[in-house]
Motif scaffolding. Structure first.
Motif: not given
Length: 255
Positions: A174-182
């Motif tokens: 998802g967007r939130l988890a993806g932003v943290y990952a990136m």
């Protein structure tokens, strides 16, 4: 196939890709956070790091040699590929997720999935080129890489590689988890595993996306003679990531 789909399928392939590319650029520009990241993050990372870091000489490993350079110049220079990886990764994530519905509508309108994927990759390439230009402009305030063209190519390589990693992450998280990952992945990769001041770098660092780009960037900035081997190996790594990301992108468009 409806009348709109028939009309779209009769248009030349280049025209359809250009239309999808234009739509992707407009979608990117309409997302303020992406425009702000593209303009502000290079100033924040490269400019601030170069300004606040003490200007003392430190030994660094460059192309199997050890050289001494100013720490402020070294970290400002290292921040360029880091900024490319951070902004490129987040751009890839957002482009993948923000255009998903529009991509599905384009396919229903008669576009081939390969044309949509080509257009989205084109948007990311344009973003990475612009990001590289901004990063080099900011870096010129504090440091001057010896071989600017090769350094720019290495920074672009870092941005493109992480842009495709971000697009791939966008199909999985998802967007939130993806932003943290990136946010965390490029920072740990560049500043921890690829840091040229490290004397006991892990062998696993060579498997990470920024490895070849950072090696080429440091060689272009501080080496005695540029060796294009890391850059070529990085292009091979980019090709593998591009193939995986394009397959995931294609599957999401077809779904």
């Amino acid at each position: 196939m409806n009348r709109g789909a028939n009309a779209a399928s009769r248009r030349p392939r280049a025209s359809r890709v250009a239309t999808a590319l234009t739509m992707g650029v407009r979608e990117y520009v309409r997302t303020p956070v992406l425009v702000v990241l593209l303009a502000v993050l290079p100033v924040y990372f490269i400019g601030v790091v170069g300004y606040v870091t003490p200007d003392v000489a430190v030994p660094i490993a460059v192309a199997d040699r050890t050289v001494r350079v100013g720490m402020a110049e070294m970290y400002a220079t290292l921040a360029a590929p880091l900024t490319g990886a951070l902004v490129g990764g987040i751009a890839g994530l957002f482009v993948m997720q923000a255009t998903r519905q529009a991509d599905a509508r384009l396919v229903l309108a008669g576009y081939r999935p390969t044309e949509v994927v080509t257009a989205r990759v084109g948007v990311l390439a344009g973003v990475c080129l612009a990001l590289t230009g901004v990063s080099l402009g900011v870096l010129s305030w504090t440091a001057a890489p010896d071989r600017l063209a090769w350094f720019g190519a290495a920074t672009l390589l870092a941005a493109l590689t992480y842009a495709l990693v971000g697009a791939l992450v966008g199909t999985l998280l998802g967007r939130l988890a993806g932003v943290y990952a990136m946010l965390f992945a490029p920072t740990l990769d560049v500043f921890l595993f690829q840091n040229p001041t490290a004397t006991d770098a892990s062998a696993r660092a060579a498997w990470l996306p920024a490895h070849y780009a950072v090696a080429a960037a440091m060689d272009a900035a501080f080496g005695s003679g540029f060796d294009a081997t890391p850059l070529l190996e990085g292009l091979g790594y980019l090709g593998i990531v591009a193939a995986i990301a394009a397959a995931a992108f294609y599957r999401s468009v077809k779904a």
